[in-house]
Design a protein around this motif. Sequence first.
Motif, PDB file in Angstrom:
ATOM      1  N   ILE A 143      26.620  33.890  46.897  1.00 26.03           N
ATOM      2  CA  ILE A 143      27.101  34.839  45.897  1.00 26.03           C
ATOM      3  C   ILE A 143      27.207  34.125  44.551  1.00 26.03           C
ATOM      4  O   ILE A 143      27.828  33.064  44.452  1.00 26.03           O
ATOM      5  CB  ILE A 143      28.481  35.401  46.291  1.00 26.03           C
ATOM      6  N   THR A 144      26.608  34.715  43.535  1.00 22.03           N
ATOM      7  CA  THR A 144      26.720  34.167  42.182  1.00 22.03           C
ATOM      8  C   THR A 144      27.862  34.863  41.461  1.00 22.03           C
ATOM      9  O   THR A 144      27.807  36.087  41.228  1.00 22.03           O
ATOM     10  CB  THR A 144      25.418  34.358  41.398  1.00 22.03           C
ATOM     11  N   PRO A 145      28.902  34.138  41.099  1.00 20.84           N
ATOM     12  CA  PRO A 145      30.072  34.775  40.479  1.00 20.84           C
ATOM     13  C   PRO A 145      29.859  35.028  38.984  1.00 20.84           C
ATOM     14  O   PRO A 145      29.008  34.399  38.350  1.00 20.84           O
ATOM     15  CB  PRO A 145      31.167  33.727  40.686  1.00 20.84           C
ATOM     16  N   PRO A 146      30.632  35.939  38.409  1.00 25.41           N
ATOM     17  CA  PRO A 146      30.565  36.152  36.957  1.00 25.41           C
ATOM     18  C   PRO A 146      31.214  34.982  36.205  1.00 25.41           C
ATOM     19  O   PRO A 146      31.958  34.193  36.791  1.00 25.41           O
ATOM     20  CB  PRO A 146      31.365  37.440  36.765  1.00 25.41           C
ATOM     21  N   ASP A 147      30.928  34.885  34.936  1.00 23.68           N
ATOM     22  CA  ASP A 147      31.546  33.847  34.114  1.00 23.68           C
ATOM     23  C   ASP A 147      33.066  34.027  34.097  1.00 23.68           C
ATOM     24  O   ASP A 147      33.564  35.157  34.079  1.00 23.68           O
ATOM     25  CB  ASP A 147      31.018  33.903  32.679  1.00 23.68           C
ATOM     26  N   VAL A 150      43.294  36.245  44.095  1.00 21.57           N
ATOM     27  CA  VAL A 150      42.467  36.071  42.896  1.00 21.57           C
ATOM     28  C   VAL A 150      43.368  36.072  41.666  1.00 21.57           C
ATOM     29  O   VAL A 150      44.398  36.769  41.636  1.00 21.57           O
ATOM     30  CB  VAL A 150      41.418  37.205  42.767  1.00 21.57           C
ATOM     31  N   GLU A 151      42.967  35.322  40.650  1.00 25.90           N
ATOM     32  CA  GLU A 151      43.706  35.314  39.388  1.00 25.90           C
ATOM     33  C   GLU A 151      43.763  36.729  38.807  1.00 25.90           C
ATOM     34  O   GLU A 151      42.758  37.440  38.719  1.00 25.90           O
ATOM     35  CB  GLU A 151      43.034  34.362  38.399  1.00 25.90           C
ATOM     36  N   LYS A 152      44.950  37.138  38.418  1.00 25.64           N
ATOM     37  CA  LYS A 152      45.193  38.496  37.938  1.00 25.64           C
ATOM     38  C   LYS A 152      44.347  38.843  36.724  1.00 25.64           C
ATOM     39  O   LYS A 152      43.911  39.998  36.553  1.00 25.64           O
ATOM     40  CB  LYS A 152      46.686  38.650  37.606  1.00 25.64           C
ATOM     41  N   GLU A 153      44.097  37.847  35.865  1.00 29.20           N
ATOM     42  CA  GLU A 153      43.371  38.108  34.625  1.00 29.20           C
ATOM     43  C   GLU A 153      41.854  38.007  34.788  1.00 29.20           C
ATOM     44  O   GLU A 153      41.114  38.250  33.841  1.00 29.20           O
ATOM     45  CB  GLU A 153      43.855  37.144  33.543  1.00 29.20           C
ATOM     46  N   GLU A 154      41.378  37.634  35.983  1.00 29.46           N
ATOM     47  CA  GLU A 154      39.936  37.527  36.216  1.00 29.46           C
ATOM     48  C   GLU A 154      39.425  38.836  36.836  1.00 29.46           C
ATOM     49  O   GLU A 154      39.051  38.905  38.006  1.00 29.46           O
ATOM     50  CB  GLU A 154      39.639  36.334  37.134  1.00 29.46           C
ATOM     51  N   GLN A 155      39.385  39.886  36.013  1.00 33.65           N
ATOM     52  CA  GLN A 155      39.013  41.214  36.524  1.00 33.65           C
ATOM     53  C   GLN A 155      37.577  41.268  37.031  1.00 33.65           C
ATOM     54  O   GLN A 155      37.281  41.961  38.013  1.00 33.65           O
ATOM     55  CB  GLN A 155      39.214  42.279  35.433  1.00 33.65           C
ATOM     56  N   THR A 156      36.662  40.559  36.372  1.00 35.75           N
ATOM     57  CA  THR A 156      35.265  40.610  36.816  1.00 35.75           C
ATOM     58  C   THR A 156      35.096  39.939  38.182  1.00 35.75           C
ATOM     59  O   THR A 156      34.280  40.388  39.003  1.00 35.75           O
ATOM     60  CB  THR A 156      34.351  39.931  35.784  1.00 35.75           C
ATOM     61  N   THR A 157      35.857  38.901  38.428  1.00 39.64           N
ATOM     62  CA  THR A 157      35.809  38.258  39.749  1.00 39.64           C
ATOM     63  C   THR A 157      36.392  39.187  40.805  1.00 39.64           C
ATOM     64  O   THR A 157      35.892  39.258  41.945  1.00 39.64           O
ATOM     65  CB  THR A 157      36.570  36.919  39.726  1.00 39.64           C
TER      66      THR A 157
END
Length: 483
Positions: free
Chosen positions: A398-402, A432-439
């Motif tokens: 899986i390639t994650p978003p920036d 998951v980190e709360k502020e990492e919405q794209t992840t």
Amino acid sequence: MLRVRCFRGGSRGAESAHFLAQKHISTTPRHRFLCSLTQGPHHLKPLQYHPFPFAPRGGFFTNRNSRISATISPIRRLASIAPPHQTPAQSEMGTDVENELDMFIERERDNSVHAESKERREPCPVNSYTEWDPLEEVIVGRAENACVPPFTVEVKANTSENYWNFFKENGGKSFPKEHLKHAVAQISELCRVLEGEGVTVRRPDIVDWSKPYSTPDFKSTGLYAAMPRDILLVVGDEIIEAPMAWRSRFFEYRAFRPLLLEYFRRGARWTTAPKPLMQDELYNKDYPVFSVKDRNALVEKGHFVTTEHEPCFDAADFIRAGRDIFAQRSQVTNNSGIEWMRRHLWPRFRVHKVSFRDPNPMHIDATFNIIGPGLVISNPDRPCKQIEMFKKAGWKTITPPDPLIPHDHPLWMSSRWLSINVLMLDEHRVLVEKEEQTTQKMFEKLGITPIPVSIRFANSLGGGFHCWTCDIRRRGGYASYFD
């Protein structure tokens, strides 16, 4: 009654030799030799087994996790040696002995499980083979009293040039107090979330890491007990205590020692890897790092700040998938350390060395994070050089978003890719980190429910959810996912 204590692999090997001697069915020299190992001047008599549930490796058959197959191998080799004068019939007898030995091994393993279950009042508190089985108990680190490490050559080689002045000015002092206060609060909230998800949370002791200490070879102050993943690796029912490579982390194990003692007394296996002396010879003192660009060129050529003078490794440079464990050579883990782990875990586990196009390799879990059977997040900025090996095994990458973490957020000892340093609660839930919405959206597309928690201030100390934790018990067993 004959009581056997030692034969190559310890009493387990001796008891196997005794078994072969009891079953000897020819008069060839090999069988007479096997018989002589246990018989001596007396007639063979039945062995007495001793049910010690906490027997050390090399101890008794009744330890259910004894590596019977491994310690039997010298016996099996002896049984298979065919003298020049041996007849085909005698050779076939040797094969029969080996077959009987295999059945004996399995029978004794089953008997040992039953014997141990009667002795113990509770199951082993330590059990974890993968990064994704259902999580039941975890150690969460502490930010309390975290101390800036002295600016030594190994710290310089692992940090960004943007923070070198920070380390020079603050080495041996506390990290900024207000920042630590927020980090402590965020990790406390993380513990509450984990408990709310049904996970038992354990914590290391609070230690004053600013106290200077010395060995015959160096002087230093401490760092923290924030990242249990760096120092502890759980493989099955065994906790392996890593030797570490930074001088400021030499005594970090002390904060975790009460927990390890408790787990040991309750039945877990506990191994401390050889502690490096951390003499000057372990480090390339002239490691020519003047910028990140310099370091990139050195790593690409296979040059690291740690030498092969003695084994060293951080546990976070290993990641588990059942029978198979993947490790990288990094600034803190040398080839000798990987080889020590390979020999220690063989033959039940296989340790594979992997590498990445990483300008500053230190810990594998923000580069290559396994999140399920045959499912791995692979950092696009640090592609795996052996990725075809995983594809041939049927794995999906899986390639994650920036990452979305602001560039001006202080990250003294890590990169922005902590966005993929996640903790799986099981195959269907992830922290998951709360502020990492794209992840979070990435996980939702995979059918995995993200549980958002904010640990941005804790990130600054060098880790994400995976680093800040060490899973002690997951509900699952030994299996192979990489064939």
